[in-house]
Motif scaffolding. Structure first.
Motif, PDB file in Angstrom:
ATOM      1  N   VAL A   1      48.340  16.063  -4.804  1.00 15.93           N
ATOM      2  CA  VAL A   1      49.726  15.597  -4.707  1.00 15.93           C
ATOM      3  C   VAL A   1      50.593  16.377  -5.683  1.00 15.93           C
ATOM      4  O   VAL A   1      50.079  17.068  -6.567  1.00 15.93           O
TER       5      VAL A   1
ATOM      6  N   ASN B   1      54.877  12.756  -7.482  1.00 16.69           N
ATOM      7  CA  ASN B   1      54.191  11.669  -6.779  1.00 16.69           C
ATOM      8  C   ASN B   1      53.044  11.102  -7.597  1.00 16.69           C
ATOM      9  O   ASN B   1      52.747   9.910  -7.522  1.00 16.69           O
ATOM     10  N   LEU B   2      52.381  11.974  -8.373  1.00 19.59           N
ATOM     11  CA  LEU B   2      51.305  11.491  -9.242  1.00 19.59           C
ATOM     12  C   LEU B   2      51.885  10.529 -10.285  1.00 19.59           C
ATOM     13  O   LEU B   2      51.383   9.420 -10.489  1.00 19.59           O
TER      14      LEU B   2
ATOM     15  N   LEU C   1      52.817   7.053  -9.160  1.00 19.69           N
ATOM     16  CA  LEU C   1      51.774   6.041  -8.986  1.00 19.69           C
ATOM     17  C   LEU C   1      51.835   4.996 -10.101  1.00 19.69           C
ATOM     18  O   LEU C   1      51.419   3.849  -9.914  1.00 19.69           O
ATOM     19  N   GLY C   2      52.362   5.377 -11.244  1.00 19.25           N
ATOM     20  CA  GLY C   2      52.503   4.444 -12.354  1.00 19.25           C
ATOM     21  C   GLY C   2      53.450   3.297 -12.042  1.00 19.25           C
ATOM     22  O   GLY C   2      53.442   2.268 -12.720  1.00 19.25           O
ATOM     23  N   ARG C   3      54.299   3.471 -11.013  1.00 22.20           N
ATOM     24  CA  ARG C   3      55.239   2.403 -10.649  1.00 22.20           C
ATOM     25  C   ARG C   3      54.620   1.386  -9.695  1.00 22.20           C
ATOM     26  O   ARG C   3      55.275   0.393  -9.349  1.00 22.20           O
ATOM     27  N   LEU C   4      53.395   1.635  -9.240  1.00 26.18           N
ATOM     28  CA  LEU C   4      52.780   0.727  -8.258  1.00 26.18           C
ATOM     29  C   LEU C   4      52.826  -0.748  -8.675  1.00 26.18           C
ATOM     30  O   LEU C   4      53.141  -1.600  -7.846  1.00 26.18           O
ATOM     31  N   PRO C   5      52.536  -1.081  -9.944  1.00 21.40           N
ATOM     32  CA  PRO C   5      52.572  -2.507 -10.295  1.00 21.40           C
ATOM     33  C   PRO C   5      53.970  -3.102 -10.168  1.00 21.40           C
ATOM     34  O   PRO C   5      54.115  -4.316 -10.046  1.00 21.40           O
TER      35      PRO C   5
ATOM     36  N   ARG D   1      56.208  -2.123  -7.831  1.00 19.58           N
ATOM     37  CA  ARG D   1      56.652  -2.047  -6.432  1.00 19.58           C
ATOM     38  C   ARG D   1      58.096  -1.613  -6.313  1.00 19.58           C
ATOM     39  O   ARG D   1      58.882  -2.193  -5.583  1.00 19.58           O
ATOM     40  N   ASP D   2      58.470  -0.604  -7.057  1.00 16.63           N
ATOM     41  CA  ASP D   2      59.810  -0.049  -6.876  1.00 16.63           C
ATOM     42  C   ASP D   2      59.707   1.459  -6.979  1.00 16.63           C
ATOM     43  O   ASP D   2      58.638   2.001  -7.229  1.00 16.63           O
TER      44      ASP D   2
ATOM     45  N   LEU E   1      48.903  12.959 -16.189  1.00 14.77           N
ATOM     46  CA  LEU E   1      48.248  11.649 -16.096  1.00 14.77           C
ATOM     47  C   LEU E   1      48.792  10.697 -17.153  1.00 14.77           C
ATOM     48  O   LEU E   1      48.938   9.497 -16.906  1.00 14.77           O
TER      49      LEU E   1
ATOM     50  N   ARG F   1      51.972   9.400 -15.921  1.00 19.24           N
ATOM     51  CA  ARG F   1      51.741   8.331 -14.935  1.00 19.24           C
ATOM     52  C   ARG F   1      51.720   6.971 -15.642  1.00 19.24           C
ATOM     53  O   ARG F   1      52.322   5.996 -15.163  1.00 19.24           O
TER      54      ARG F   1
END
Lengths: 246, 326
Positions: A91, A95-96, A99-103, A105-106, A141, A144
């Motif tokens: 990626v 975009n890598l 992924l840190g924003r996944l928790p 959800r924004d 990383l 991230r």
């Protein structure tokens, strides 16, 4: 919940890996966990991140038990950087980091941009991760984790496999986070980095706390002799110490 | 909607009407007698079924590759399609295949048994620890392979002990998947299962993105590994089980399709699932139309045709990986 709550580790044990560890870790500073191989450093960090369940004892953020917290909420508060720098798909850096924003959800565009800025990778945002050097990937990383804007950063040997330049860059980013009030806990093998850059050092040996306190005390020569079995002494001034073995 | 979704949706819109006209006899809507009847009763259900089967296999492949973080992963790895095939073979063996409903029902039961076995194994692998979860993942994959080879052995046993030559040839023919002579009844069986499976697979998307960083990091990002596994087993079981139930074993679609899609996306697993469903639908539709058009004595079986394309592709992929370009 008070964002500046400490992580309270009480009498934590895990069969064969940790016998009994208690510590209250304060936010806003860098706490280094040091110790010989097999001392239980990574185990303790994984327990603090609730990736590993202890057999006994408890881990809490302030008064709230961490393992009982909903995973998504916990993920918003605690960022974890594992030792393995695994990135399965090629990626791009942005975009890598996202992924840190996944928790949360924004999209968190501002946080992502700030995280890339903090590790000096803004110019690399659209580059595929495979075109980056190992050191640059390690910084991506770390970004991230920063992008999740956690209250805590737990990092397992973030300096392993990094050259001197990138080690300094990563430590500067972590220091900036700590200065901003984030709690930083890192497992470190490099005792010189621990004594020069950490605010507090927790030394583990065979699953127990062998020393705990200000770096100069916790990593005093007699402790190194006792715990690592190596006769060594520090030279240089505080903040720029070097460990030499006569 | 990303670029890949748009491209494959457009191609599908183009290919679909063509597939209705293509066949041993090309249909000229104006001239062919009974054109409407042929299309409605023969070609339309077959084309719709091809798209349903392909969509399920493509999406399952994309999700499996995302979960196992391996571009060589295939939905067959869970052992669900060999179990579904075993169920179908059992219906032949017992002579139930004469009933149009029993064969797919047996296949679905086989798939369900495969999923139950996996669930049993998954329930026994620890999810609490990173070491355990990592070991769990490897154990899980190996368990899938074990189930696949067990089902394969039992299928071979059923073939060797086949009660009569007719059942034997039926079994062997059926195992090489095909969409010949399928009807709306098969569509009615496959469509709801595949639709439910696709919904489950779509639900895994964000968690699969997190898995890009490895299981430990994914867990720290809020992924619940057990829940992810259940969604995946359910999604793959429904899509693959339904595909085998109506079309027999059609290999390589789940393996190939994500590779066709990936370069057109940002390479995150979540960006692959929907376009892989579309691309899978397109691939099976085009392949099935092609085997109908080929001037052969008997129609080339779809499963054989796709394996003939798939095996060299797989080899190409392996060589490319050796050069580190995947």
């Amino acid at each position: 919940m008070n964002p500046s709550a400490p992580i309270v580790v009480s009498d934590v044990g895990l069969q064969g890996r940790l016998s009994s560890v208690s510590a209250t870790i304060e936010p806003g500073q860098i706490t280094a966990i040091c110790g010989p191989n097999g001392a239980g450093k990574s185990t303790l960090l994984s327990i603090m991140a609730s990736l590993l369940m202890p057999d006994r004892g408890s881990v809490a953020l302030g008064a709230r038990s961490l393992p009982d917290m909903p995973p998504q909420l916990r993920a918003q508060r605690i960022g974890f950087l594992p030792q393995s720098a695994e990135i399965a798909w090629d990626v791009c850096v942005r975009n890598l980091v996202a992924l840190g924003r996944l928790p949360h959800r924004d999209r968190g565009e501002l946080a992502i941009a700030a995280a890339m800025e903090a590790v000096n990778l803004t110019d690399f945002a659209d580059r595929p991760i495979s075109t980056l050097s190992g050191g640059e990937q390690a910084r991506a990383l770390l970004a991230r984790v920063l992008a999740g804007e956690p209250d805590w950063i737990l990092a397992d040997e973030p300096l392993a496999a990094l050259d001197f330049y990138h080690q300094q860059a990563v430590m500067r980013s972590l220091r900036a986070s700590a200065d901003a009030g984030v709690g930083v806990v890192i497992v470190l093998h490099d005792l010189a980095t621990a004594i020069n850059r950490a605010d507090r050092v927790l030394v583990l040996d065979r699953g127990e706390v062998a020393a705990d306190g200000a770096p100069e005390q916790a990593l005093a020569a007699q402790n190194i002799a006792r715990i690592w079995g190596v006769d060594a002494r520090w030279i240089g001034d505080p903040g720029s110490r070097a460990l030499i073995m006569p | 909607m990303n670029r890949a979704t748009l491209i494959f949706a457009l191609l599908l819109v183009l290919a679909f009407p063509l597939s209705l006209l293509a066949g041993r006899v090309w249909i000229d809507p104006a001239a062919t007698p009974n054109a409407a009847l042929i299309v409605m009763e023969l070609r339309l259900p077959r084309s719709v079924l091809a798209m349903i089967v392909g969509a399920g296999l493509g999406a399952a492949g994309a999700a499996m590759q995302g979960y196992l973080r391996n571009p060589l992963a295939d939905p067959g790895l869970f052992g669900i399609s060999p179990m579904a095939a075993l169920g179908a073979v059992a219906s032949f063996w017992f002579g139930f295949s004469a009933s149009a409903w029993l064969l797919p029902v047996f296949a679905l039961l086989g798939a369900a048994a495969g999923m139950a076995l996996l669930a049993l194994i998954a329930g026994r692998t620890s999810s609490g620890s990173p070491g355990g979860a990592g070991g769990g993942l490897a154990l899980f994959t190996l368990a899938g392979l074990m189930i696949a080879s067990l089902a394969g052995a039992l299928t071979a046993l059923a073939i060797t002990l086949s009660p009569n030559a007719f059942a034997l040839s039926e079994i062997v023919l059926w195992l090489n998947g095909a969409l010949t002579d399928r009807s709306w009844r098969d569509v009615a069986i496959a469509a709801p299962c595949v639709a439910a499976g696709l919904v489950l697979l779509r639900l895994t998307a964000r968690w699969l993105d997190a898995m890009t960083l490895g299981q430990e990091a994914a867990q720290s990002l809020g992924v619940r590994p057990q829940a992810l596994l259940w969604l995946l087993v359910g999604g793959v079981g429904l899509t693959v089980g339904a595909s085998v139930a109506v079309a027999g074993i059609i290999g390589f679609v789940g393996l190939i399709v994500p590779h066709l899609v990936r370069p057109l996306t940002d390479r995150l697993p979540s960006s692959l699932i929907v376009p892989s469903a579309l691309a899978g639908a397109l691939l099976v539709l085009v392949a099935d139309s092609t085997v109908r058009v080929l001037p052969l004595m008997t129609e080339l079986r779809l499963g054989i045709a796709l394996s003939l394309i798939g095996a060299p592709f797989f080899l190409h992929l392996l060589l490319k990986m050796r050069r580190g370009r995947v």
